[in-house]
Design a protein around this motif. Structure first.
Motif: not given
Length: 152
Positions: A106-135
């Motif tokens: 995980h990043e410390t002292g930056g704009s993010t505080d956690r990094a993780a892998w997610f099954d692609l099927r779980r993405v629609p249920g995440l609280t997310r930034v629109s860049v994920i959907d666009a990508a």
């Protein structure tokens, strides 16, 4: 009158075995998942920026595979509590990449505080930034012009 703000950033779409690598943004709008990446520094090439940002936010070293496309996102009423109000425009350069080394952390002292892998099927249920959907739309459609439809 709203203050105009332009942010140019580079992001990586890293998918492996049906999972996508995400970073959790800890910003003014709360915690939301996003792609690893971020703002391009003055004079920095987007290609180098995405490699740097992925390492900072996830601990992984990556190789860029291809330019996936460009996403343009505008929020005229962004930061409603800010004074003056902000007309925010994000231009997001999206690449596909793969991991070549490093270890997830995980990043410390930056704009993010956690990094993780997610099954692609779980993405629609995440609280997310629109860049994920666009990508993911670009990743699926692979339009020849590399352009997504602007979102509001």
């Amino acid at each position: 009158m709203a203050k105009e703000t332009l942010r140019v950033a580079a992001y990586a779409v890293i998918i492996d075995s049906g999972r996508i690598l995400l970073a959790r943004l800890n910003g003014t709008e709360g915690r939301r998942w996003t792609l690893p990446g971020g703002g391009i520094e003055h004079g920095e090439d987007p290609y180098h920026a995405v490699i740097r940002e992925v390492a900072e936010e996830t601990g992984y070293r990556v190789a860029v595979d291809e330019l996936l496309g460009i996403d343009s996102h505008r929020r005229p009423s962004a930061y409603r509590r800010a004074r003056p109000r902000t007309d925010f425009h994000a231009v997001r350069v999206l690449y596909t990449a793969h991991i070549t080394g490093g270890e997830l952390r995980h990043e410390t002292g930056g704009s993010t505080d956690r990094a993780a892998w997610f099954d692609l099927r779980r993405v629609p249920g995440l609280t997310r930034v629109s860049v994920i959907d666009a990508a993911l739309a670009l990743h699926t459609a692979r339009p020849a012009d590399g352009h997504t439809v602007p979102t509001t």
